[in-house]
Design a protein around this motif. Structure first.
Motif, PDB file in Angstrom:
ATOM      1  N   ALA A 106       0.813  -1.222   0.000  1.00 21.04           N
ATOM      2  CA  ALA A 106       0.000   0.000   0.000  1.00 21.04           C
ATOM      3  C   ALA A 106       0.843   1.265   0.000  1.00 21.04           C
ATOM      4  CB  ALA A 106      -0.953   0.000   1.195  1.00 21.04           C
ATOM      5  N   ASP A 107       1.934   1.280   0.776  1.00 22.66           N
ATOM      6  CA  ASP A 107       2.739   2.493   0.896  1.00 22.66           C
ATOM      7  C   ASP A 107       4.035   2.408   0.089  1.00 22.66           C
ATOM      8  OD1 ASP A 107       3.820   0.507   2.429  1.00 22.66           O
ATOM      9  OD2 ASP A 107       4.140   1.720   4.230  1.00 22.66           O
ATOM     10  N   ASP A 108       3.989   1.716  -1.034  1.00 23.54           N
ATOM     11  CA  ASP A 108       5.160   1.528  -1.890  1.00 23.54           C
ATOM     12  C   ASP A 108       5.608   2.870  -2.477  1.00 23.54           C
ATOM     13  OD1 ASP A 108       7.034   0.763  -3.818  1.00 23.54           O
ATOM     14  OD2 ASP A 108       5.920  -1.039  -4.361  1.00 23.54           O
ATOM     15  N   PRO A 109       6.829   3.340  -2.190  1.00 24.40           N
ATOM     16  CA  PRO A 109       7.288   4.609  -2.763  1.00 24.40           C
ATOM     17  C   PRO A 109       7.850   4.452  -4.166  1.00 24.40           C
ATOM     18  CG  PRO A 109       8.964   3.767  -1.304  1.00 24.40           C
ATOM     19  CD  PRO A 109       7.808   2.799  -1.229  1.00 24.40           C
ATOM     20  N   ASN A 138      -6.222  -9.189  -7.586  1.00 26.71           N
ATOM     21  CA  ASN A 138      -5.357  -8.157  -7.033  1.00 26.71           C
ATOM     22  C   ASN A 138      -5.403  -8.190  -5.508  1.00 26.71           C
ATOM     23  OD1 ASN A 138      -4.678  -6.750  -9.620  1.00 26.71           O
ATOM     24  ND2 ASN A 138      -6.893  -6.401  -9.652  1.00 26.71           N
ATOM     25  N   TYR A 139      -4.228  -8.107  -4.873  1.00 30.72           N
ATOM     26  CA  TYR A 139      -4.155  -8.184  -3.420  1.00 30.72           C
ATOM     27  C   TYR A 139      -3.246  -7.075  -2.885  1.00 30.72           C
ATOM     28  CZ  TYR A 139      -5.393 -13.064  -4.538  1.00 30.72           C
ATOM     29  OH  TYR A 139      -5.973 -14.203  -5.044  1.00 30.72           O
ATOM     30  N   LEU A 140      -3.689  -6.416  -1.819  1.00 33.68           N
ATOM     31  CA  LEU A 140      -2.820  -5.532  -1.057  1.00 33.68           C
ATOM     32  C   LEU A 140      -2.235  -6.321   0.109  1.00 33.68           C
ATOM     33  CD1 LEU A 140      -4.450  -2.000  -0.644  1.00 33.68           C
ATOM     34  CD2 LEU A 140      -2.259  -2.550  -1.718  1.00 33.68           C
ATOM     35  N   ALA A 141      -0.923  -6.237   0.269  1.00 34.29           N
ATOM     36  CA  ALA A 141      -0.266  -6.987   1.333  1.00 34.29           C
ATOM     37  C   ALA A 141      -0.860  -6.661   2.696  1.00 34.29           C
ATOM     38  CB  ALA A 141       1.227  -6.685   1.320  1.00 34.29           C
ATOM     39  N   GLN A 142      -1.208  -5.389   2.915  1.00 35.37           N
ATOM     40  CA  GLN A 142      -1.732  -4.984   4.211  1.00 35.37           C
ATOM     41  C   GLN A 142      -3.096  -5.600   4.509  1.00 35.37           C
ATOM     42  OE1 GLN A 142      -0.069  -3.121   2.159  1.00 35.37           O
ATOM     43  NE2 GLN A 142       1.618  -2.296   3.382  1.00 35.37           N
ATOM     44  N   ASP A 143      -3.837  -5.958   3.470  1.00 33.31           N
ATOM     45  CA  ASP A 143      -5.120  -6.625   3.686  1.00 33.31           C
ATOM     46  C   ASP A 143      -4.929  -8.093   4.070  1.00 33.31           C
ATOM     47  OD1 ASP A 143      -6.430  -4.282   3.051  1.00 33.31           O
ATOM     48  OD2 ASP A 143      -6.799  -4.854   0.956  1.00 33.31           O
ATOM     49  N   GLY A 148      -0.628  -5.254   9.787  1.00 30.84           N
ATOM     50  CA  GLY A 148       0.427  -4.982  10.759  1.00 30.84           C
ATOM     51  C   GLY A 148       1.805  -5.447  10.348  1.00 30.84           C
ATOM     52  N   LEU A 149       1.912  -6.248   9.292  1.00 28.70           N
ATOM     53  CA  LEU A 149       3.224  -6.718   8.842  1.00 28.70           C
ATOM     54  C   LEU A 149       3.897  -5.649   7.987  1.00 28.70           C
ATOM     55  CD1 LEU A 149       5.262  -9.069   8.651  1.00 28.70           C
ATOM     56  CD2 LEU A 149       4.043  -9.809   6.579  1.00 28.70           C
ATOM     57  N   ARG A 150       5.136  -5.318   8.307  1.00 30.47           N
ATOM     58  CA  ARG A 150       5.881  -4.306   7.569  1.00 30.47           C
ATOM     59  C   ARG A 150       6.575  -4.952   6.380  1.00 30.47           C
ATOM     60  NH1 ARG A 150       6.139   0.954   6.178  1.00 30.47           N
ATOM     61  NH2 ARG A 150       8.280   1.535   5.625  1.00 30.47           N
ATOM     62  N   LEU A 151       6.209  -4.516   5.186  1.00 25.62           N
ATOM     63  CA  LEU A 151       6.811  -5.019   3.947  1.00 25.62           C
ATOM     64  C   LEU A 151       7.276  -3.843   3.114  1.00 25.62           C
ATOM     65  CD1 LEU A 151       4.133  -7.698   3.000  1.00 25.62           C
ATOM     66  CD2 LEU A 151       6.446  -8.166   3.804  1.00 25.62           C
ATOM     67  N   ASP A 152       8.327  -4.059   2.339  1.00 24.29           N
ATOM     68  CA  ASP A 152       8.757  -3.003   1.430  1.00 24.29           C
ATOM     69  C   ASP A 152       9.034  -3.582   0.050  1.00 24.29           C
ATOM     70  OD1 ASP A 152      11.820  -3.477   1.071  1.00 24.29           O
ATOM     71  OD2 ASP A 152      11.543  -3.542   3.228  1.00 24.29           O
ATOM     72  N   HIS A 153       9.077  -2.703  -0.913  1.00 18.75           N
ATOM     73  CA  HIS A 153       9.156  -3.091  -2.318  1.00 18.75           C
ATOM     74  C   HIS A 153      10.344  -4.008  -2.609  1.00 18.75           C
ATOM     75  CE1 HIS A 153       8.560  -2.314  -6.702  1.00 18.75           C
ATOM     76  NE2 HIS A 153       9.863  -2.528  -6.721  1.00 18.75           N
ATOM     77  N   GLY A 154      11.527  -3.582  -2.202  1.00 20.70           N
ATOM     78  CA  GLY A 154      12.738  -4.279  -2.623  1.00 20.70           C
ATOM     79  C   GLY A 154      12.888  -5.672  -2.059  1.00 20.70           C
ATOM     80  N   THR A 155      12.353  -5.920  -0.861  1.00 21.47           N
ATOM     81  CA  THR A 155      12.573  -7.210  -0.208  1.00 21.47           C
ATOM     82  C   THR A 155      11.382  -8.162  -0.308  1.00 21.47           C
ATOM     83  OG1 THR A 155      11.830  -6.328   1.933  1.00 21.47           O
ATOM     84  CG2 THR A 155      14.180  -6.156   1.433  1.00 21.47           C
ATOM     85  N   LEU A 156      10.385  -7.815  -1.065  1.00 23.21           N
ATOM     86  CA  LEU A 156       9.211  -8.691  -1.188  1.00 23.21           C
ATOM     87  C   LEU A 156       9.564 -10.138  -1.540  1.00 23.21           C
ATOM     88  CD1 LEU A 156       6.443  -6.581  -3.000  1.00 23.21           C
ATOM     89  CD2 LEU A 156       6.343  -7.553  -0.705  1.00 23.21           C
ATOM     90  N   PRO A 157      10.438 -10.382  -2.533  1.00 18.97           N
ATOM     91  CA  PRO A 157      10.653 -11.776  -2.944  1.00 18.97           C
ATOM     92  C   PRO A 157      11.297 -12.640  -1.878  1.00 18.97           C
ATOM     93  CG  PRO A 157      11.453 -10.250  -4.616  1.00 18.97           C
ATOM     94  CD  PRO A 157      11.176  -9.455  -3.385  1.00 18.97           C
TER      95      PRO A 157
END
Length: 271
Positions: free
Chosen positions: A217-220, A238-243, A247-256
């Protein structure tokens, strides 16, 4: 010229946000990758081809690849997109026309050597855009499922670099500098490029192919998170990780190489 150089000086930080290579520096590519003697089974009839993002490599798949192999799935990955502008040392920087050809040829090799009619694709970031483009090129006869992690379906702002260049009136000059001197792929992935205009032209999805898209959701990088990636068409989930994981903190670069995301990807392909 000073303004152009100022914009280009921000590029390294933007690319690190795409792919935090330091997080994977001590890792080695998963041994389960690229076993060319692997043959699909009736239970797992489709090999999986993993397509990394810009500046990444096979180490990106250190969580996903072993999980797929544990479920008897033939799993393959390449490194693509090396370019003379970066002395052939960084993956994914080459013009996307070159990278598309490299990945398409790899997919064909996987199909030929395994005897599989179809493959499944997993693409992260730039790799997700490449996967979307190649499904259109190869069609449902060659690709069954595409699982995409934060793909820049409608382009990427390069961590705000594009908007900054627009704001100070140097976008056309920085685009030329990116394409000719530093990172042709970065220019191709910007909103409004020929590649992105073609990629996002409806219909994006190919009938008969199953798409699963996960966004943050907050992907810069690929922003706004979700709407910059999602495809609102039949056959696409389509899925939002936050849904999924509140509460889980995820970021773009480390998703895989997030273990929770790796479980999710594996389940999408083997359930």
């Amino acid at each position: 010229m000073t303004r152009v150089l100022r914009v280009l000086s921000l590029l390294p930080a933007a690319l690190l946000a795409f792919s935090p290579l330091s997080a994977a520096s001590a890792e080695t590519p998963p041994r389960v990758l690229n076993d060319w003697s692997c043959r699909p089974s009736d239970a797992r009839p489709r090999p999986v081809v993993l397509i990394h993002g810009i500046a990444d490599d096979q180490r990106t798949w250190r969580e996903i690849a072993p999980r797929l192999a544990a479920r008897d799935t033939c799993t393959f990955a390449l490194e693509y997109g090396k370019d003379a502008r970066t002395f052939h040392t960084l993956n994914g920087f080459a013009p996307l026309t070159q990278s598309l050809q490299e990945v398409a040829a790899f997919i064909e090799r996987v199909r030929q050597e395994t005897g599989a009619e179809q493959v499944d694709l997993v693409g992260h970031s730039e790799g997700g855009a490449i996967a979307l483009a190649l499904v259109r090129q190869l069609g449902a006869g060659a690709v069954h499922t595409a699982v995409l992690l934060a793909p820049p379906t409608y382009g990427t702002t390069l961590s705000g670099l594009v908007g900054f260049a627009d704001g100070i009136g140097v976008r056309q000059f920085t685009d030329i500098a990116l394409r000719e001197l530093v990172c042709p792929a970065c220019a191709d992935l910007q909103p409004g490029s020929d590649f992105i205009n073609t990629l996002s032209a409806r219909p994006v999805a190919v009938p008969g192919v199953r798409y699963e898209i996960l966004a943050v959701a907050d992907d810069p990088i690929v922003s706004p998170g979700g709407t910059a990636s999602f495809v609102d068409e039949p056959g696409v989930a389509n899925y939002l990780a936050q849904d999924i994981w509140p509460g889980l903190r995820l970021d773009h670069g480390t998703l895989p190489f997030n273990s929770v995301v790796a479980d999710w990807v594996t389940d999408r392909l083997t359930h």
